[in-house]
Design a protein around this motif. Sequence first.
Motif, short mmCIF file in Angstrom:
data_model
loop_
_atom_site.label_atom_id
_atom_site.label_comp_id
_atom_site.label_asym_id
_atom_site.label_seq_id
_atom_site.Cartn_x
_atom_site.Cartn_y
_atom_site.Cartn_z
N THR A 246 -11.82 -34.02 -24.77
CA THR A 246 -10.62 -33.20 -24.96
C THR A 246 -10.73 -32.27 -26.18
O THR A 246 -9.88 -31.40 -26.37
CB THR A 246 -9.40 -34.10 -25.14
N THR A 247 -11.75 -32.45 -26.99
CA THR A 247 -11.91 -31.61 -28.18
C THR A 247 -12.50 -30.26 -27.80
O THR A 247 -13.54 -30.20 -27.15
CB THR A 247 -12.82 -32.30 -29.22
N GLN A 248 -11.83 -29.20 -28.20
CA GLN A 248 -12.27 -27.84 -27.90
C GLN A 248 -12.48 -27.07 -29.21
O GLN A 248 -11.63 -27.10 -30.10
CB GLN A 248 -11.23 -27.10 -27.05
N PHE A 249 -13.62 -26.41 -29.31
CA PHE A 249 -13.90 -25.55 -30.45
C PHE A 249 -13.60 -24.10 -30.06
O PHE A 249 -14.09 -23.61 -29.04
CB PHE A 249 -15.36 -25.69 -30.90
N ILE A 250 -12.80 -23.43 -30.87
CA ILE A 250 -12.31 -22.09 -30.54
C ILE A 250 -12.76 -21.11 -31.63
O ILE A 250 -12.49 -21.33 -32.82
CB ILE A 250 -10.77 -22.09 -30.43
N ALA A 251 -13.44 -20.06 -31.23
CA ALA A 251 -13.88 -19.03 -32.17
C ALA A 251 -12.73 -18.10 -32.49
O ALA A 251 -11.98 -17.68 -31.61
CB ALA A 251 -15.05 -18.25 -31.59
N ALA A 252 -12.56 -17.77 -33.77
CA ALA A 252 -11.47 -16.89 -34.20
C ALA A 252 -11.96 -16.01 -35.34
O ALA A 252 -12.94 -16.31 -36.02
CB ALA A 252 -10.26 -17.72 -34.64
N LEU A 253 -11.26 -14.90 -35.54
CA LEU A 253 -11.62 -13.95 -36.60
C LEU A 253 -10.37 -13.61 -37.40
O LEU A 253 -9.35 -13.19 -36.85
CB LEU A 253 -12.23 -12.69 -36.01
N HIS A 254 -10.46 -13.79 -38.72
CA HIS A 254 -9.38 -13.46 -39.64
C HIS A 254 -9.58 -12.01 -40.11
O HIS A 254 -10.57 -11.71 -40.78
CB HIS A 254 -9.40 -14.42 -40.84
N ASN A 255 -8.65 -11.14 -39.73
CA ASN A 255 -8.67 -9.75 -40.20
C ASN A 255 -8.04 -9.74 -41.59
O ASN A 255 -6.83 -9.89 -41.73
CB ASN A 255 -7.89 -8.86 -39.23
N THR A 256 -8.85 -9.56 -42.63
CA THR A 256 -8.34 -9.71 -44.00
C THR A 256 -7.52 -8.50 -44.46
O THR A 256 -6.93 -8.55 -45.53
CB THR A 256 -9.50 -9.95 -44.97
N THR A 257 -7.49 -7.42 -43.66
CA THR A 257 -6.62 -6.29 -43.98
C THR A 257 -5.22 -6.54 -43.48
O THR A 257 -4.24 -6.33 -44.20
CB THR A 257 -7.17 -4.99 -43.37
N THR A 258 -5.10 -7.00 -42.24
CA THR A 258 -3.78 -7.22 -41.64
C THR A 258 -3.34 -8.68 -41.68
O THR A 258 -2.18 -8.99 -41.42
CB THR A 258 -3.79 -6.77 -40.18
N ASP A 259 -4.27 -9.58 -41.98
CA ASP A 259 -4.04 -11.04 -41.99
C ASP A 259 -3.64 -11.58 -40.63
O ASP A 259 -2.95 -12.60 -40.52
CB ASP A 259 -3.00 -11.43 -43.05
N ASP A 260 -4.06 -10.91 -39.57
CA ASP A 260 -3.92 -11.44 -38.22
C ASP A 260 -5.13 -12.31 -37.89
O ASP A 260 -6.23 -12.09 -38.39
CB ASP A 260 -3.83 -10.30 -37.20
N ILE A 261 -4.92 -13.30 -37.03
CA ILE A 261 -6.00 -14.13 -36.51
C ILE A 261 -6.18 -13.77 -35.04
O ILE A 261 -5.25 -13.87 -34.24
CB ILE A 261 -5.69 -15.63 -36.64
N THR A 262 -7.39 -13.34 -34.68
CA THR A 262 -7.72 -13.03 -33.29
C THR A 262 -8.57 -14.16 -32.72
O THR A 262 -9.59 -14.52 -33.32
CB THR A 262 -8.49 -11.70 -33.19
N LEU A 263 -8.14 -14.72 -31.60
CA LEU A 263 -8.92 -15.76 -30.94
C LEU A 263 -9.99 -15.07 -30.09
O LEU A 263 -9.67 -14.30 -29.19
CB LEU A 263 -8.01 -16.64 -30.08
#
Length: 482
Positions: A246-263
């Motif tokens: 049940t464990t899932q690893f999800i790649a994400a990116l932190h946009n340090t200009t807008t502080d949004d997290i994109t999956l």
Amino acid sequence: MAYQHSLFANLRQRDDEKQRQILSPVMQAAFCIDVRSEIYRRALEAQHPDIQTLGFAGFFGLPLSFSPNANSYQRPQMPGLLTPSIEVRQAKANKGFSRGVAQSWDTFSSSSVSMFNAVEASGWLYGLKMIKNTWFAGKASHPINDSVNDTQWQLYKQGVPLTTADKVSLAHSVLTAMGLTTHIAPFVLLVGHGSQSCNNHMQAALDCGACCGQTGEVNVRVLANILNDTEVRAGLAQQGLPLADTTQFIAALHNTTTDDITLCSYADVLPNEYQQWLKRASQQTRIERARRFSINAQPEQRSRDWAELRPEWGLANNASFIVAKRQHTRHCNLQGRSFLHDYDWHTDTGFRTLELILTAPMIVTHWINFQYYASVTDNYLYGSGDKTLHNVVAGHLGVFEGNGGDLRVGLPMQSLHNGQQWMHQPLRLSVVIDAPQEAIQTLVERHESVRQLIDNQWLYLFAWQPQRGKIARLLQGVWHYV
């Protein structure tokens, strides 16, 4: 000394509720140790008491070079201290032709020989582009980053594809170094980071230093792909590190200009409630960062404005590097000034992980700290002056300030000063490590370059005993309690 006094008083505070070990985390998120993530980690942890965040070098222990399929170009995705040993390619190329055209045009328009011809040849069409960038600005494009897609990855070592056993060994070393061997959440976010800005020849200074001035997107996508592989998981189980189905690893990116997290990949498995936590944490981070750095314009606007001199403040005001379990700092508001690296010396056999931290992440954080320190204390010699006067040298070799002179190094004034006051306080890095003094001293004496940094006071090294609240400084081979 004033900063250290405040830092130590902060660390010595006790909040037993926040310092408890989280045995059943609902979600874990591993961030780069970059100081910009400290604010976001606090905001995310505030969404639920059983959210656990971790700090690790942003290349996530993957010694990669990235090679888009359309050409033979290889881009390092790890610290400059190290040499990539694994080449990673996408199983399916994306926009290969358009990427090649974009790179060719970039070379043609920036070369000292052809740049004026490029403007003349494009004529009024270039004027239309200027109007578009001014009034109808879109997201900044990047010929390499835009080619990264959600696909299977091909990994090679010296031209030979990695075997499942190789991937298992790689996964085991990464999970062990990150401390993800027990109490693993059903959802684990691997969060790289990158900056977003337009017309910015200093952009690499805002991206991930652990990824050699690139974004961390390639690394987190590759690592998530490896850790979700059923054959790799079977191999990990045989080595005594089982991962639940049940464990899932999800790649994400932190946009340090807008502080949004994109999956980035495996995003569809994350429940909507968890995604709402990320959105609220992003908003909370934006508010705190805007208040601290007196930013008026909206971050999304700054990221698209091609006349923006300060899309973000990067790692300005960094001052300390803390190596300890997160439960010992979770109660602290470190004001976005600390690099946070998770480490538990009780599980570090032979202190091999601590040795890696002292000889790699500590060195890199010192480099970053001293780049800011030197650029503030003597910007004429060690900085790069006024950003508005920069001319990029052919082939992106560097910048002149004006039409000639020496190549400028370091950071421009606009990365350090807001027009009224300095935004970076020049302090040498204070390194605080939760580990036995004897182990730290043995490793320091083993590595001459590390010992010289400490004894010559290019940085300050402290041993911390969280349970007892004791902190001691190492200098010239002697410990002094503070």
